[in-house]
Design an enzyme around this catalytic site. Structure first.
Site, mmCIF file in Angstrom:
data_model
loop_
_atom_site.group_PDB
_atom_site.id
_atom_site.type_symbol
_atom_site.label_atom_id
_atom_site.label_comp_id
_atom_site.label_asym_id
_atom_site.label_seq_id
_atom_site.Cartn_x
_atom_site.Cartn_y
_atom_site.Cartn_z
ATOM 1 N N ASP A 18 0.852 -1.192 0.000
ATOM 2 C CA ASP A 18 0.000 0.000 0.000
ATOM 3 C C ASP A 18 0.888 1.242 0.000
ATOM 4 O O ASP A 18 1.699 1.442 0.910
ATOM 5 C CB ASP A 18 -0.889 -0.009 1.251
ATOM 6 C CG ASP A 18 -2.025 1.004 1.165
ATOM 7 O OD1 ASP A 18 -2.069 1.764 0.184
ATOM 8 O OD2 ASP A 18 -2.859 1.032 2.089
ATOM 9 N N ASP A 120 -3.151 2.564 -5.776
ATOM 10 C CA ASP A 120 -2.112 2.602 -4.753
ATOM 11 C C ASP A 120 -1.991 1.349 -3.915
ATOM 12 O O ASP A 120 -1.306 1.369 -2.887
ATOM 13 C CB ASP A 120 -2.348 3.792 -3.827
ATOM 14 C CG ASP A 120 -3.701 3.725 -3.131
ATOM 15 O OD1 ASP A 120 -4.549 2.907 -3.534
ATOM 16 O OD2 ASP A 120 -3.914 4.501 -2.182
ATOM 17 N N GLU A 121 -2.591 0.240 -4.319
ATOM 18 C CA GLU A 121 -2.456 -0.969 -3.500
ATOM 19 C C GLU A 121 -2.613 -2.224 -4.338
ATOM 20 O O GLU A 121 -3.309 -2.239 -5.351
ATOM 21 C CB GLU A 121 -3.433 -0.964 -2.321
ATOM 22 C CG GLU A 121 -4.882 -0.913 -2.721
ATOM 23 C CD GLU A 121 -5.807 -1.013 -1.514
ATOM 24 O OE1 GLU A 121 -5.476 -1.728 -0.542
ATOM 25 O OE2 GLU A 121 -6.875 -0.380 -1.557
#
Length: 367
Positions: A18, A120-121
């Site tokens: 993350d 973002d992850e």
């Protein structure tokens, strides 16, 4: 005694990567002079306008600014923050480099699968059939962090678990710029006393429903009567929440690229709309923008949807199936405008949204 995994089986490790304060971090890379300052990304970067916070830097979060908060409220909390507009193409490009970096990783010489959850992850895990041998997930997590940083200049946190649920939750324990592990053996010591809302997949509504059954903590959920959960929450979801309480997740890391089923856009107006002709014109304009999105997918729409939110924040959603699929902008705009007649409007309109559901791709959607 409550147990999680199956005793005697080899540990299968899953990592959840993350990126820390992703949008704000990308902006700081573009403008190094912003490092250490409270940065708020949202809307057009104007805190006097109607828009919400997309991401706040850690320095801004120290003042109580959070994602989803109105920009005006964020400005009241920290007037001297740096407010920046959302720049989608830049974030998409940065995310693509991150995911490519993760896909190129080798874990003790073996390739990995990467399941992208968003900009973002992502989950990272060994591919099915990889040889079972002792591996060091901590060292691999540090390798992943180092290679993402080298490739992008962005920092990330990594959660490690025996399954995706554990890894996803572990990430928050390691933020920022850290690594944390939750396993079958440590699930209850780390999670048992926490509220059910701490579980990935339990929101505010389910938390309240569980509380009404006398279930407030993770261990209480794990030791609850699954028959009661099935009766009160549903025969599928009740047992699923029971498994969450025990830290059990049978899902595997799936590298199949995500295929959109629909595209939609919505817009909050700086001045409320109270004229029928103006509302219709905005619906048509937004629809044409969404048509461009589905054209990029190469698939026509078979269902249209309309979202209307008024000045009092009352929201109405309407949808209808089309007689036949189409990507004709005028036909789709007419279909969405027709839904306006099904909305009883008592107040000026604050927000309009349009959604177009597309026909399935050839071969259907990935499972």
């Amino acid at each position: 005694m409550v147990t999680t995994g199956t005793p005697g089986t080899p540990a299968r490790w899953v990592l959840h990567v993350d990126l820390d304060q992703f949008l704000a971090a990308v902006e700081v890379l573009r403008r190094p002079e912003l490092a250490g300052l409270p940065v708020v990304v949202g809307g057009r970067g104007d805190p006097t306008e109607r828009a919400v916070v997309s991401t706040a830097s850690y320095e801004a979060r120290e003042h109580g600014v959070r994602s989803g908060m109105p920009l005006r409220l964020a400005h009241r909390k920290i007037p001297d923050a740096v407010f920046l507009p959302v720049d989608f193409p830049v974030y998409e490009a940065a995310s693509a480099v991150v995911m490519a970096t993760l896909r190129a990783l080798l874990w003790d010489g073996d390739p990995v699968d990467v399941e992208v959850l968003g900009w973002d992850e992502a989950f990272v895990g060994l591919r099915p059939g990889a040889p079972e041998r002792p591996r060091d997930p901590q060292a691999f997590a540090e390798q992943a962090r180092a290679e993402v940083l080298a490739a992008t200049g962005l920092h990330c946190s990594v959660g490690i678990g025996n399954n995706k649920l554990q890894a996803k939750i572990a990430t928050d324990f390691g933020k920022p710029r850290g690594v944390h592990t939750i396993t079958d053996d440590t699930w209850f010591p780390q999670m048992g006393h926490r509220p059910t809302r701490a579980l990935w997949g339990v929101g505010a509504k389910i938390e309240k429903r569980l509380a009404a059954l006398g279930i407030d903590t993770v261990v209480q959920l794990a030791t609850s009567d699954v028959r009661v959960l099935a009766a009160e929450i549903g025969p599928t979801m009740g047992p699923w929440y029971h498994r969450l309480g025990r830290g059990v997740d049978t899902g595997t890391v799936d590298p199949t690229p995500w295929v959109a089923r629909a595209h939609g856009r919505e817009e909050t107006f700086q001045t409320d709309l109270d004229d029928d002709a103006a509302i219709e014109a905005e619906v048509r304009r937004i629809t044409r923008r969404v048509v461009a999105d589905i054209d990029a997918e190469g698939r026509p729409a078979w269902r249209v949807g309309l979202k209307v939110r008024d000045r009092a924040f009352q929201t109405v959603n309407r949808s209808r199936k089309l007689a036949e699929p189409t990507n004709d902008p005028d036909a789709l705009a007419d279909a969405v405008v027709a839904l306006l007649a099904k909305v009883e409007r008592r107040r000026p309109v604050r927000l309009l949204g349009v959604r177009l559901e597309m026909v399935e791709p050839e071969g259907g959607y990935p499972r």
